[in-house]
Design a protein around this motif. Sequence first.
Motif, PDB file in Angstrom:
ATOM      1  N   GLU A 167      18.206  -1.642   6.921  1.00 39.62           N
ATOM      2  CA  GLU A 167      18.807  -0.580   6.113  1.00 39.62           C
ATOM      3  C   GLU A 167      19.013  -1.076   4.669  1.00 39.62           C
ATOM      4  N   GLN A 168      19.480  -2.307   4.538  1.00 32.59           N
ATOM      5  CA  GLN A 168      19.666  -2.880   3.196  1.00 32.59           C
ATOM      6  C   GLN A 168      18.336  -3.025   2.475  1.00 32.59           C
ATOM      7  N   LEU A 169      17.311  -3.477   3.249  1.00 32.02           N
ATOM      8  CA  LEU A 169      15.992  -3.636   2.636  1.00 32.02           C
ATOM      9  C   LEU A 169      15.465  -2.307   2.129  1.00 32.02           C
ATOM     10  N   GLY A 170      15.683  -1.264   2.920  1.00 30.24           N
ATOM     11  CA  GLY A 170      15.236   0.073   2.529  1.00 30.24           C
ATOM     12  C   GLY A 170      15.890   0.494   1.221  1.00 30.24           C
ATOM     13  N   ARG A 171      17.196   0.270   1.114  1.00 30.05           N
ATOM     14  CA  ARG A 171      17.910   0.656  -0.109  1.00 30.05           C
ATOM     15  C   ARG A 171      17.434  -0.152  -1.306  1.00 30.05           C
ATOM     16  N   LEU A 172      17.245  -1.459  -1.056  1.00 25.86           N
ATOM     17  CA  LEU A 172      16.774  -2.318  -2.144  1.00 25.86           C
ATOM     18  C   LEU A 172      15.402  -1.894  -2.641  1.00 25.86           C
ATOM     19  N   LYS A 173      14.546  -1.564  -1.667  1.00 21.07           N
ATOM     20  CA  LYS A 173      13.180  -1.176  -2.022  1.00 21.07           C
ATOM     21  C   LYS A 173      13.219   0.053  -2.923  1.00 21.07           C
ATOM     22  N   GLN A 174      14.078   0.994  -2.540  1.00 23.03           N
ATOM     23  CA  GLN A 174      14.184   2.221  -3.327  1.00 23.03           C
ATOM     24  C   GLN A 174      14.717   1.928  -4.734  1.00 23.03           C
ATOM     25  N   ALA A 175      15.761   1.116  -4.774  1.00 25.28           N
ATOM     26  CA  ALA A 175      16.396   0.844  -6.074  1.00 25.28           C
ATOM     27  C   ALA A 175      15.493   0.033  -6.999  1.00 25.28           C
ATOM     28  N   MET A 176      14.663  -0.839  -6.415  1.00 29.01           N
ATOM     29  CA  MET A 176      13.906  -1.777  -7.253  1.00 29.01           C
ATOM     30  C   MET A 176      12.438  -1.405  -7.401  1.00 29.01           C
ATOM     31  N   SER A 177      12.038  -0.243  -6.848  1.00 25.98           N
ATOM     32  CA  SER A 177      10.611   0.096  -6.933  1.00 25.98           C
ATOM     33  C   SER A 177      10.220   0.165  -8.420  1.00 25.98           C
ATOM     34  N   GLY A 178       9.154  -0.467  -8.725  1.00 28.97           N
ATOM     35  CA  GLY A 178       8.687  -0.440 -10.117  1.00 28.97           C
ATOM     36  C   GLY A 178       9.250  -1.572 -10.962  1.00 28.97           C
ATOM     37  N   ASN A 179      10.166  -2.367 -10.401  1.00 27.38           N
ATOM     38  CA  ASN A 179      10.696  -3.485 -11.183  1.00 27.38           C
ATOM     39  C   ASN A 179       9.631  -4.578 -11.288  1.00 27.38           C
ATOM     40  N   PHE A 180       9.276  -4.923 -12.521  1.00 27.30           N
ATOM     41  CA  PHE A 180       8.156  -5.842 -12.724  1.00 27.30           C
ATOM     42  C   PHE A 180       8.386  -7.224 -12.125  1.00 27.30           C
ATOM     43  N   LEU A 181       9.646  -7.605 -11.958  1.00 27.28           N
ATOM     44  CA  LEU A 181       9.940  -8.944 -11.442  1.00 27.28           C
ATOM     45  C   LEU A 181       9.391  -9.139 -10.040  1.00 27.28           C
ATOM     46  N   PHE A 182       9.370  -8.063  -9.255  1.00 30.54           N
ATOM     47  CA  PHE A 182       9.001  -8.199  -7.854  1.00 30.54           C
ATOM     48  C   PHE A 182       7.651  -7.579  -7.537  1.00 30.54           C
ATOM     49  N   SER A 183       6.998  -7.010  -8.518  1.00 32.87           N
ATOM     50  CA  SER A 183       5.804  -6.230  -8.226  1.00 32.87           C
ATOM     51  C   SER A 183       4.657  -7.079  -7.683  1.00 32.87           C
ATOM     52  N   HIS A 184       4.662  -8.394  -7.949  1.00 30.27           N
ATOM     53  CA  HIS A 184       3.557  -9.215  -7.463  1.00 30.27           C
ATOM     54  C   HIS A 184       3.741  -9.644  -6.017  1.00 30.27           C
ATOM     55  N   LEU A 185       4.906  -9.378  -5.434  1.00 35.11           N
ATOM     56  CA  LEU A 185       5.145  -9.737  -4.038  1.00 35.11           C
ATOM     57  C   LEU A 185       4.973  -8.484  -3.183  1.00 35.11           C
ATOM     58  N   ASN A 186       3.976  -8.516  -2.271  1.00 28.84           N
ATOM     59  CA  ASN A 186       3.671  -7.302  -1.518  1.00 28.84           C
ATOM     60  C   ASN A 186       4.659  -7.038  -0.394  1.00 28.84           C
ATOM     61  N   ASP A 187       5.081  -8.076   0.274  1.00 33.56           N
ATOM     62  CA  ASP A 187       5.935  -7.938   1.436  1.00 33.56           C
ATOM     63  C   ASP A 187       7.378  -7.610   0.992  1.00 33.56           C
ATOM     64  N   VAL A 188       7.887  -6.489   1.449  1.00 33.88           N
ATOM     65  CA  VAL A 188       9.205  -6.040   0.994  1.00 33.88           C
ATOM     66  C   VAL A 188      10.297  -7.049   1.345  1.00 33.88           C
ATOM     67  N   ALA A 189      10.232  -7.562   2.582  1.00 30.91           N
ATOM     68  CA  ALA A 189      11.264  -8.514   2.996  1.00 30.91           C
ATOM     69  C   ALA A 189      11.220  -9.761   2.117  1.00 30.91           C
TER      70      ALA A 189
END
Length: 345
Positions: A118-140
């Motif tokens: 559930e936390q991962l889902g929220r984080l994914k939503q909040a951070m989608s498009g953030n360039f810092l994490f865009s190169h990492l494919n795996d959400v976890a």
Amino acid sequence: MSGPGFTSPFGANSNPFGSSRLDTGAMQRVAEEDENDTVTSPTTPSFVQTAGYMFRGPFGGDSASEPQHSGLRSPPVSEGYPAQYNFGRRTSVSAESLKPVGDSYDNWAPPVHPKTSEQLGRLKQAMSGNFLFSHLNDVAKRFRFMRAFGRKKPILTQGNSRALSTSMSIAGAATVISAEPQCMLWALDRVTFRRILMESTFARRRMYEGFLEEVPLLSTLTPYERSKIADALESQKFPAGHTIIREGDPGHSFYLLEAGEAVAYRSGNDTPVKHYKKGDFFGELALLNDAPRAASVVSQTEVKVARLGKSAFQRLLGPVEGIMRRTKYVGVKTGVEEMDPLQMS
Ligand SMILES: Nc1ncnc2c1ncn2[C@@H]1O[C@@H]2COP(=O)(O)O[C@H]2[C@H]1O
């Protein structure tokens, strides 16, 4: 390097190490960040006395926030050194290692904070498009370093905004106050933040390096020049039939075709005037000639393009301007005609 009463043995404004611009650029500033490095060499006792003395220029490290140790600010002992040798200059700088995590000699490991789905889902939503994490494919994988904590205001205050001040060389740039009574934050510690920032730069470079080597337009550039371009590129995907460039529009970007196929049309002509495949470029004319787009470019298949903004285009593609200007288009002047005596008769 200059200061009152100082004569550089290497000449005015010279740098004995080759560059006269040591203090430019944010990366340089980050690399030199170290709050307590008043001793220029830990192995030489007399350096304790020379460190930080006399000069308050860019190399003096004499910022207002730096601790003032009166014992370290006495006049320098010249014995054993040329007069005024290296006074106030840092010869060693320490900071966190900033090598990418893929380096096998580096034993740094990020702190891992497990999360619920559930936390991962929220984080994914909040951070989608953030360039810092865009190169990492795996959400976890993307968010495992982040630590959650609830907090009432203020969130960051001047002086404790370490990540911000570290990355941007601004000491305590801002105070951030929560707008709601309860505020849930996701935090990254400073070292992890910097490592991820660096990782994303390296990942982007790696991603483009192979591709740029195969772009005929860029084949005369050095690997360093290509890596600078890689840092400035931004990938975009379009479905088949999408108008990437519209004739008559102002031009803001230059494009390299990374994957798929595209065609160029000119108004009043249903037949394509040019076909593009992987490695080809388009969108240069408007930027070179400061003119409206001379044609429309439409994707024929799903495409991936690497986009370069106008200022990066002007800054980085100077060495291949001649090649671009020699590209012939039906009915379009590219600017080289005026300079070519063979075409002037
Ligand atoms: N015949 C053509 N005339 C003009 N531009 C063309 C033609 N064929 C392909 N193009 C490309 O289409 C692009 C449209 O935007 P630009 O004018 O910036 O740059 C143009 C060229 O890169």
